[in-house]
Design a protein around this motif. Structure first.
Motif, PDB file in Angstrom:
ATOM      1  N   ASN A  11       0.816  -1.202   0.000  1.00 10.30           N
ATOM      2  CA  ASN A  11       0.000   0.000   0.000  1.00 10.30           C
ATOM      3  C   ASN A  11       0.855   1.259   0.000  1.00 10.30           C
ATOM      4  O   ASN A  11       0.470   2.276  -0.571  1.00 10.30           O
ATOM      5  CB  ASN A  11      -0.936  -0.003   1.206  1.00 10.30           C
ATOM      6  CG  ASN A  11      -2.067   0.983   1.058  1.00 10.30           C
ATOM      7  OD1 ASN A  11      -1.955   2.136   1.477  1.00 10.30           O
ATOM      8  ND2 ASN A  11      -3.153   0.562   0.435  1.00 10.30           N
ATOM      9  N   TYR A  12       1.997   1.174   0.648  1.00  7.04           N
ATOM     10  CA  TYR A  12       2.884   2.331   0.752  1.00  7.04           C
ATOM     11  C   TYR A  12       4.088   2.204  -0.175  1.00  7.04           C
ATOM     12  O   TYR A  12       5.169   2.697   0.127  1.00  7.04           O
ATOM     13  CB  TYR A  12       3.330   2.510   2.199  1.00  7.04           C
ATOM     14  CG  TYR A  12       2.193   2.916   3.125  1.00  7.04           C
ATOM     15  CD1 TYR A  12       1.608   4.169   3.017  1.00  7.04           C
ATOM     16  CD2 TYR A  12       1.714   2.049   4.092  1.00  7.04           C
ATOM     17  CE1 TYR A  12       0.568   4.551   3.841  1.00  7.04           C
ATOM     18  CE2 TYR A  12       0.664   2.413   4.922  1.00  7.04           C
ATOM     19  CZ  TYR A  12       0.104   3.670   4.801  1.00  7.04           C
ATOM     20  OH  TYR A  12      -0.937   4.041   5.615  1.00  7.04           O
ATOM     21  N   GLY A  16       0.940   7.540  -3.423  1.00  4.33           N
ATOM     22  CA  GLY A  16      -0.355   7.726  -4.056  1.00  4.33           C
ATOM     23  C   GLY A  16      -1.540   7.344  -3.181  1.00  4.33           C
ATOM     24  O   GLY A  16      -2.499   8.121  -3.050  1.00  4.33           O
ATOM     25  N   ASN A  17      -1.514   6.160  -2.595  1.00 11.34           N
ATOM     26  CA  ASN A  17      -2.646   5.717  -1.781  1.00 11.34           C
ATOM     27  C   ASN A  17      -2.850   6.614  -0.568  1.00 11.34           C
ATOM     28  O   ASN A  17      -3.979   6.978  -0.229  1.00 11.34           O
ATOM     29  CB  ASN A  17      -2.451   4.270  -1.332  1.00 11.34           C
ATOM     30  CG  ASN A  17      -2.679   3.277  -2.441  1.00 11.34           C
ATOM     31  OD1 ASN A  17      -3.598   3.424  -3.245  1.00 11.34           O
ATOM     32  ND2 ASN A  17      -1.832   2.256  -2.519  1.00 11.34           N
ATOM     33  N   LYS A  19      -2.015   9.754  -0.212  1.00 13.51           N
ATOM     34  CA  LYS A  19      -2.527  11.057  -0.632  1.00 13.51           C
ATOM     35  C   LYS A  19      -4.016  10.983  -0.969  1.00 13.51           C
ATOM     36  O   LYS A  19      -4.772  11.922  -0.679  1.00 13.51           O
ATOM     37  CB  LYS A  19      -1.730  11.576  -1.831  1.00 13.51           C
ATOM     38  CG  LYS A  19      -0.330  12.037  -1.468  1.00 13.51           C
ATOM     39  CD  LYS A  19       0.411  12.562  -2.682  1.00 13.51           C
ATOM     40  CE  LYS A  19       1.781  13.107  -2.292  1.00 13.51           C
ATOM     41  NZ  LYS A  19       2.549  13.584  -3.464  1.00 13.51           N
ATOM     42  N   ARG A  20      -4.454   9.863  -1.560  1.00 17.41           N
ATOM     43  CA  ARG A  20      -5.879   9.719  -1.853  1.00 17.41           C
ATOM     44  C   ARG A  20      -6.696   9.657  -0.567  1.00 17.41           C
ATOM     45  O   ARG A  20      -7.804  10.207  -0.499  1.00 17.41           O
ATOM     46  CB  ARG A  20      -6.110   8.488  -2.724  1.00 17.41           C
ATOM     47  CG  ARG A  20      -5.773   8.707  -4.190  1.00 17.41           C
ATOM     48  CD  ARG A  20      -6.129   7.521  -5.046  1.00 17.41           C
ATOM     49  NE  ARG A  20      -5.135   6.470  -4.966  1.00 17.41           N
ATOM     50  CZ  ARG A  20      -4.030   6.421  -5.710  1.00 17.41           C
ATOM     51  NH1 ARG A  20      -3.780   7.382  -6.583  1.00 17.41           N
ATOM     52  NH2 ARG A  20      -3.172   5.422  -5.584  1.00 17.41           N
ATOM     53  N   ARG A  21      -6.159   8.991   0.450  1.00 15.76           N
ATOM     54  CA  ARG A  21      -6.885   8.936   1.721  1.00 15.76           C
ATOM     55  C   ARG A  21      -6.902  10.296   2.405  1.00 15.76           C
ATOM     56  O   ARG A  21      -7.937  10.740   2.911  1.00 15.76           O
ATOM     57  CB  ARG A  21      -6.266   7.876   2.640  1.00 15.76           C
ATOM     58  CG  ARG A  21      -6.580   6.454   2.200  1.00 15.76           C
ATOM     59  CD  ARG A  21      -6.262   5.446   3.273  1.00 15.76           C
ATOM     60  NE  ARG A  21      -4.838   5.248   3.473  1.00 15.76           N
ATOM     61  CZ  ARG A  21      -4.084   4.439   2.728  1.00 15.76           C
ATOM     62  NH1 ARG A  21      -4.598   3.780   1.703  1.00 15.76           N
ATOM     63  NH2 ARG A  21      -2.792   4.290   2.998  1.00 15.76           N
ATOM     64  N   ARG A 211     -12.507   6.991  -4.121  1.00 15.45           N
ATOM     65  CA  ARG A 211     -11.037   7.017  -4.181  1.00 15.45           C
ATOM     66  C   ARG A 211     -10.445   6.505  -2.870  1.00 15.45           C
ATOM     67  O   ARG A 211      -9.455   5.773  -2.869  1.00 15.45           O
ATOM     68  CB  ARG A 211     -10.534   8.433  -4.470  1.00 15.45           C
ATOM     69  CG  ARG A 211     -10.727   8.877  -5.905  1.00 15.45           C
ATOM     70  CD  ARG A 211      -9.902  10.121  -6.222  1.00 15.45           C
ATOM     71  NE  ARG A 211     -10.362  11.289  -5.489  1.00 15.45           N
ATOM     72  CZ  ARG A 211     -11.266  12.145  -5.950  1.00 15.45           C
ATOM     73  NH1 ARG A 211     -11.836  11.956  -7.125  1.00 15.45           N
ATOM     74  NH2 ARG A 211     -11.610  13.210  -5.234  1.00 15.45           N
ATOM     75  N   PHE A 212     -11.044   6.895  -1.755  1.00 19.10           N
ATOM     76  CA  PHE A 212     -10.570   6.431  -0.455  1.00 19.10           C
ATOM     77  C   PHE A 212     -10.675   4.910  -0.382  1.00 19.10           C
ATOM     78  O   PHE A 212      -9.711   4.225   0.003  1.00 19.10           O
ATOM     79  CB  PHE A 212     -11.396   7.077   0.661  1.00 19.10           C
ATOM     80  CG  PHE A 212     -10.890   6.804   2.048  1.00 19.10           C
ATOM     81  CD1 PHE A 212     -11.072   5.566   2.655  1.00 19.10           C
ATOM     82  CD2 PHE A 212     -10.219   7.785   2.767  1.00 19.10           C
ATOM     83  CE1 PHE A 212     -10.607   5.317   3.933  1.00 19.10           C
ATOM     84  CE2 PHE A 212      -9.742   7.542   4.040  1.00 19.10           C
ATOM     85  CZ  PHE A 212      -9.940   6.299   4.624  1.00 19.10           C
ATOM     86  N   SER A 215      -8.156   3.055  -2.363  1.00 21.13           N
ATOM     87  CA  SER A 215      -6.779   3.151  -1.857  1.00 21.13           C
ATOM     88  C   SER A 215      -6.442   2.075  -0.835  1.00 21.13           C
ATOM     89  O   SER A 215      -5.271   1.901  -0.501  1.00 21.13           O
ATOM     90  CB  SER A 215      -6.546   4.534  -1.231  1.00 21.13           C
ATOM     91  OG  SER A 215      -7.114   4.613   0.076  1.00 21.13           O
TER      92      SER A 215
END
Length: 260
Positions: A11-12, A16-17, A19-21, A211-212, A215
């Protein structure tokens, strides 16, 4: 369902993920920037050595470097891709094995990261080891039961696809949330002060919510087809919700711990 280390690392892989959260909190009321809040809880860091552990793409690192220009603020993260946007000094390291000697640093930040560590107590012990006597740890997490409306939306959409034992972010952070964190911190620090910042996130359209949810795919351990099915179910529910509501609301409560 516990989140495995490789799921967290996936996930990290980059920023990107995350920032979407983070983006969904633009709709929080009252308006709130956790970076501002953290900076206000720290003082006297000029000329000091500070470690931002789990620094991600450097939001807190950059702020502390700006506020305390004579301090040395080192960004530390286990994911090399997360540090790609952070200027040196930055170090790839596990929170449980920080490459500094005993009693070496003046302050440690651990912002919304300890619940990702397989054993948060080990990381807290490591923070205590590298801190000088009288040094400060600033850690943050979420309140237990936070974001319940989002968790329930995820469960309704995901359960038919993944089964009832699928991912729940409330369960995933229980190793270090507002209920479990105090005991872990008090075991290593003489003084533990808690500061709570509560608000409501009122999202005016489905897109930021979708989007959240997208992610967290790697946290949930689902493949692309499963994620597509979950998002479709969530989108349909949100369309029905917004047909009669202006916003989709959920609580957001952050807790900061200043430990000495």
């Amino acid at each position: 369902m516990a989140v495995e280390v490789d799921q967290v690392m996936a996930n990290y892989r980059d920023s990107g993920n995350l920032k979407r959260r983070i983006g969904i909190y633009d709709f929080r009321e009252p308006r709130f920037d956790p970076v501002d809040y953290a900076a206000a809880l720290l003082d006297g860091l000029d000329g000091r050595l500070v470690l931002d552990v789990g620094a991600g793409f450097g939001r807190y690192t950059r702020r502390l470097r700006a506020d305390f220009p004579t301090a040395t603020v080192v960004a530390i993260d286990k994911g090399p891709g997360m540090l790609a946007e952070v200027e040196a000094p930055a170090t790839v390291a596990d929170a449980r094995a920080i490459p500094y000697p005993d009693d070496a640093v003046d302050a440690v930040l651990a912002m919304h990261m300890l619940y990702h560590v397989p054993d948060p107590a080990d990381a807290v012990a490591e923070f205590r080891r590298v801190l000088k006597p009288g040094g400060t740890l600033l850690a943050s997490t979420n309140a237990r039961g936070d974001m319940a409306a989002m968790a329930e939306l995820w469960h309704r959409a995901a359960a038919p696809v993944l089964g009832s034992g699928g991912y729940s972010w409330d369960g995933a952070i229980r190793g270090f949330d507002s209920a479990s964190a105090p005991a872990l911190l008090e075991a290593r620090f003489d003084s533990v002060e808690a500061f709570e910042a509560a608000g409501v996130v009122a999202v005016p359209e489905p897109a930021p919510i979708l989007r959240f949810l997208a992610s967290i795919q790697s946290f949930a351990g689902c493949d692309d087809a499963e994620m597509a099915a979950i998002l479709l179910a969530a989108e349909r529910e949100l369309e029905a919700h917004f047909a009669s509501h202006a916003t989709f609301d959920f609580t957001k409560t952050l807790v900061f711990y200043r430990c000495r």
